[in-house]
Write a protein that holds these residues in place. Structure first.
Motif, short mmCIF file in Angstrom:
data_model
loop_
_atom_site.label_atom_id
_atom_site.label_comp_id
_atom_site.label_asym_id
_atom_site.label_seq_id
_atom_site.Cartn_x
_atom_site.Cartn_y
_atom_site.Cartn_z
N ASP A 123 0.83 -1.12 -0.03
CA ASP A 123 0.03 0.24 -0.06
C ASP A 123 0.93 1.19 0.03
O ASP A 123 1.53 1.62 0.82
CB ASP A 123 -1.00 0.06 1.25
N GLU A 125 0.19 4.41 -0.13
CA GLU A 125 -0.11 5.42 0.83
C GLU A 125 0.29 5.07 2.29
O GLU A 125 0.76 5.97 2.95
CB GLU A 125 -1.65 5.61 0.73
N GLU A 126 0.08 3.86 2.64
CA GLU A 126 0.83 3.26 3.82
C GLU A 126 2.16 3.69 3.84
O GLU A 126 2.53 4.26 5.16
CB GLU A 126 0.39 1.76 4.31
#
Length: 179
Positions: A123, A125-126
């Motif tokens: 991910d 964004e993570e």
């Protein structure tokens, strides 16, 4: 760099400093003084171990495009990322494929030589949030166990981007071929 020669004021030209410790600001100042006569055609900026502020003196108005950020990412990272994406798309197109659904192994998301891998994908964004919290050492706080960076070349993937450090592809790695 070609963009400076075309009168586009965007940093990206490469030069290097071997720095084993000492007075970092003095070394960076000497580097900038050495390059000053070539500013019209050789615009350097941040890369491994440096940040935009290392190349700005605080008097720039407006701040140069290469030193700005957009949605938390530096323009140098964005420009590089778009170039890598375009190259990957072009290479896959030669094979009659697209980037959607392709597996990608990318070296160079952070500045610390650790590897995070997940067959299901990571991910982004993570990872960006972790980098904002923990800086360059964010991989130690990632969603997967950190592996040695050399394990990148053992991953099975459609696109391999050895983009972080010089000499990543040794003769041994080249002889092994893609995973």
């Amino acid at each position: 760099m070609e963009v400076a020669v075309c009168r586009v004021p965007y940093a990206g030209a490469k030069a290097g400093i071997r720095f084993a410790g000492g007075d970092r600001p003095a070394v960076l100042a000497a580097y900038q003084r050495a390059l000053e006569p070539h500013r019209g055609i050789f615009l350097t900026g941040p890369d491994m171990g440096t940040v935009p502020a290392d190349f700005l003196d605080g008097t720039e108005d407006p701040v140069p495009l290469w030193a700005r950020s957009h949605e938390g990412l530096g323009m140098d990272d964005l420009a590089t990322g778009h170039g890598v994406k375009a190259a990957a798309e072009a290479a896959l197109a030669q094979l009659g494929r697209g980037l959607v659904g392709a597996t990608v192994a990318l070296e160079g998301f952070g500045k610390v030589g650790g590897l995070l891998a997940d067959q299901e994908g990571l991910d982004v964004e993570e990872l960006l949030a972790l980098r904002a919290l923990h800086g360059d050492w964010f991989v130690e706080h990632g969603p997967r166990e950190v592996r040695p960076r050399e394990a990148l070349f053992e991953l099975e993937c459609d696109v391999l981007v050895p983009g972080a450090r010089p000499d990543s592809i040794t003769s041994t790695v080249a002889d092994q071929g893609p995973a």
